[in-house]
Design an enzyme around this catalytic site. Structure first.
Site, mmCIF file in Angstrom:
data_model
loop_
_atom_site.group_PDB
_atom_site.id
_atom_site.type_symbol
_atom_site.label_atom_id
_atom_site.label_comp_id
_atom_site.label_asym_id
_atom_site.label_seq_id
_atom_site.Cartn_x
_atom_site.Cartn_y
_atom_site.Cartn_z
ATOM 1 C CD GLN A 116 2.683 3.739 -8.674
ATOM 2 O OE1 GLN A 116 3.157 4.495 -7.832
ATOM 3 N NE2 GLN A 116 1.626 2.998 -8.430
ATOM 4 C CE LYS A 131 2.170 6.190 -4.860
ATOM 5 N NZ LYS A 131 2.771 4.905 -5.139
ATOM 6 C CG ASP A 169 6.701 1.305 -2.407
ATOM 7 O OD1 ASP A 169 5.671 1.609 -1.781
ATOM 8 O OD2 ASP A 169 6.838 1.466 -3.634
HETATM 9 N N1 LIG Z 1 5.313 1.127 -5.682
HETATM 10 C C1 LIG Z 1 4.022 0.909 -5.384
HETATM 11 N N2 LIG Z 1 3.171 0.582 -6.345
HETATM 12 C C2 LIG Z 1 1.863 0.347 -6.018
HETATM 13 C C3 LIG Z 1 1.404 0.522 -4.691
HETATM 14 C C4 LIG Z 1 2.347 0.857 -3.693
HETATM 15 O O1 LIG Z 1 2.022 0.985 -2.489
HETATM 16 N N3 LIG Z 1 3.645 1.054 -4.090
HETATM 17 N N4 LIG Z 1 0.045 0.413 -4.410
HETATM 18 C C5 LIG Z 1 -0.926 0.362 -5.474
HETATM 19 C C6 LIG Z 1 -1.377 1.671 -6.046
HETATM 20 N N5 LIG Z 1 -1.349 2.846 -5.159
HETATM 21 C C7 LIG Z 1 -0.170 3.445 -4.910
HETATM 22 O O2 LIG Z 1 0.800 3.320 -5.570
HETATM 23 C C8 LIG Z 1 -2.557 3.486 -4.728
HETATM 24 C C9 LIG Z 1 -3.787 2.916 -4.945
HETATM 25 C C10 LIG Z 1 -4.960 3.606 -4.590
HETATM 26 C C11 LIG Z 1 -4.901 4.843 -3.996
HETATM 27 C C12 LIG Z 1 -6.122 5.636 -3.675
HETATM 28 O O3 LIG Z 1 -6.045 6.681 -3.081
HETATM 29 N N6 LIG Z 1 -7.302 5.165 -4.092
HETATM 30 C C13 LIG Z 1 -8.544 5.903 -3.949
HETATM 31 C C14 LIG Z 1 -9.324 5.810 -5.259
HETATM 32 C C15 LIG Z 1 -8.557 6.371 -6.405
HETATM 33 C C16 LIG Z 1 -9.329 6.319 -7.713
HETATM 34 O O4 LIG Z 1 -10.356 6.973 -7.814
HETATM 35 O O5 LIG Z 1 -8.849 5.642 -8.655
HETATM 36 C C17 LIG Z 1 -9.373 5.338 -2.817
HETATM 37 O O6 LIG Z 1 -9.309 4.109 -2.594
HETATM 38 O O7 LIG Z 1 -10.082 6.107 -2.205
HETATM 39 C C18 LIG Z 1 -3.665 5.404 -3.745
HETATM 40 C C19 LIG Z 1 -2.508 4.725 -4.108
HETATM 41 C C20 LIG Z 1 -0.342 -0.434 -6.634
HETATM 42 N N7 LIG Z 1 0.969 0.014 -6.987
#
Ligand SMILES: Nc1nc2c(c(=O)[nH]1)N[C@@H](CN(C=O)c1ccc(C(=O)N[C@@H](CCC(=O)O)C(=O)O)cc1)CN2
Length: 301
Positions: free
Chosen positions: A98, A54, A121
């Site tokens: 987060q 982020k 969020d």
């Molecule tokens: N405050 C928040 N917490 C959480 C959120 C949120 O939207 N707000 N969502 C999830 C986690 N998350 C962002 O925070 C998030 C999850 C996954 C990815 C991402 O790019 N994933 C990649 C793979 C990454 C890897 O290799 O581990 C993909 O799917 O291609 C970005 C953000 C829970 N918490």
């Protein structure tokens, strides 16, 4: 593999981020510097990666970011003090807490403490309520990203039957609200649903957000359905750790019109929409400030 069926979340996120970068440059021209505060409590390894990404994305598009790392034994009261300070700071436009928080903390109380206009969020009850009324409010990033991918893939969503599997506050519920706002007919399935598989087979659009690795296979899908896989599940595959979605990709692929892969589908959209929300918050706060000062001028003269 039929590449034309793949919905490329990385490419879509790059397009959104390009637009955000242009919007930020325009704001810089008006002497507005959008700024995002990111709070991470504890040391969950996945959360550390998401927070780092982020902050990197913010830097890339010209958003100032401020990181606050708190130890895992932080109390809810201590977190509320930090949130209060960030709420009061006019140079901060977005606050991201987060998730998940360590078990001893009151997540709902913390999310409710974030000022609704800085809630990038979209988890504050005022924004949740606004979304369910179809108003233009700060909206959760993952469902916004899913909707963007669907609009790019299907065009007009009106009248389509969308099935959302999962009813979490972060994805399932706001996703259903966004699809309703887009004039879809929406069914939400969950662990207590009777005959979930048969209901899902009626869907033109399936959003899988249950958090169970490869639960949804071809037997859940109508031929020609569009599938958005929100699941990010780490599994052990012959001694090697890898990420899979809630959809059994290999089983689903021959049946669907289009599908998001994991990784590289919905995940990158989450962070792109966080940046978009931060810019929207900065703009709205700037306008609100300007109208306030105009009102003061009117009352003086
Ligand atoms: N405050 C928040 N917490 C959480 C959120 C949120 O939207 N707000 N969502 C999830 C986690 N998350 C962002 O925070 C998030 C999850 C996954 C990815 C991402 O790019 N994933 C990649 C793979 C990454 C890897 O290799 O581990 C993909 O799917 O291609 C970005 C953000 C829970 N918490």
């Amino acid at each position: 593999m039929s590449a034309h069926k793949l919905i490329d979340g990385k490419a879509a996120a790059a397009r959104v981020l390009l637009q955000v970068r242009e919007d930020v440059a325009r704001l810089h021209g008006q002497a507005i510097q959008p700024a995002l505060a990111v709070i991470l409590v504890g040391s969950d390894p996945a959360s550390q990666v998401y927070v780092r990404n982020k902050i990197l994305r913010a830097e890339e598009v010209g958003i100032r970011s401020v990181e606050h790392r708190l130890p895992s034994d932080t109390s809810t009261e201590q977190l509320l003090i930090l949130i209060g300070q960030l709420n009061a700071d006019p140079a901060i436009h977005g606050i991201l807490l987060q998730l998940p928080l360590p078990a001893q903390m009151d997540e709902l109380r913390a999310l409710e403490a974030i000022a609704p206009d800085k809630d990038v969020d979209g988890f504050h009850s005022q924004n949740v309520g606004g979304l369910s009324q179809g108003r233009a409010v700060l909206t959760p990033c993952t469902p916004s990203g899913c909707l963007y991918l669907l609009e790019q893939t299907c065009g007009d969503l009106r009248g389509k039957h969308a099935v959302v599997i999962g009813r979490s506050n972060i994805v399932g519920k706001p996703m259903a609200a966004l699809l309703l706002k887009a004039d879809c007919s929406v069914t939400v399935l969950h662990s207590r649903s009777h005959d979930a598989q048969a209901l899902c087979r009626q869907a033109d659009i399936v959003i899988a957000a249950v958090g169970r690795a490869r639960l949804i296979d071809a037997s859940w899908l109508k031929p020609g359905a569009v599938v958005i896989d929100v699941g990010i599940n780490r599994i052990d595959d012959d001694g090697r750790s890898r990420l899979v979605g809630d959809v059994d990709f290999d089983s689903a692929l021959p049946h669907v019109a289009a599908i998001t892969p994991v990784p590289g589908g919905v995940g990158p959209m989450t962070i792109a929409f966080l940046m978009k929300n931060t810019v929207a918050a900065a703009l709205a706060q700037h306008h609100a400030l300007r109208s306030q000062s105009e009102a003061v001028c009117h009352s003086i003269y």
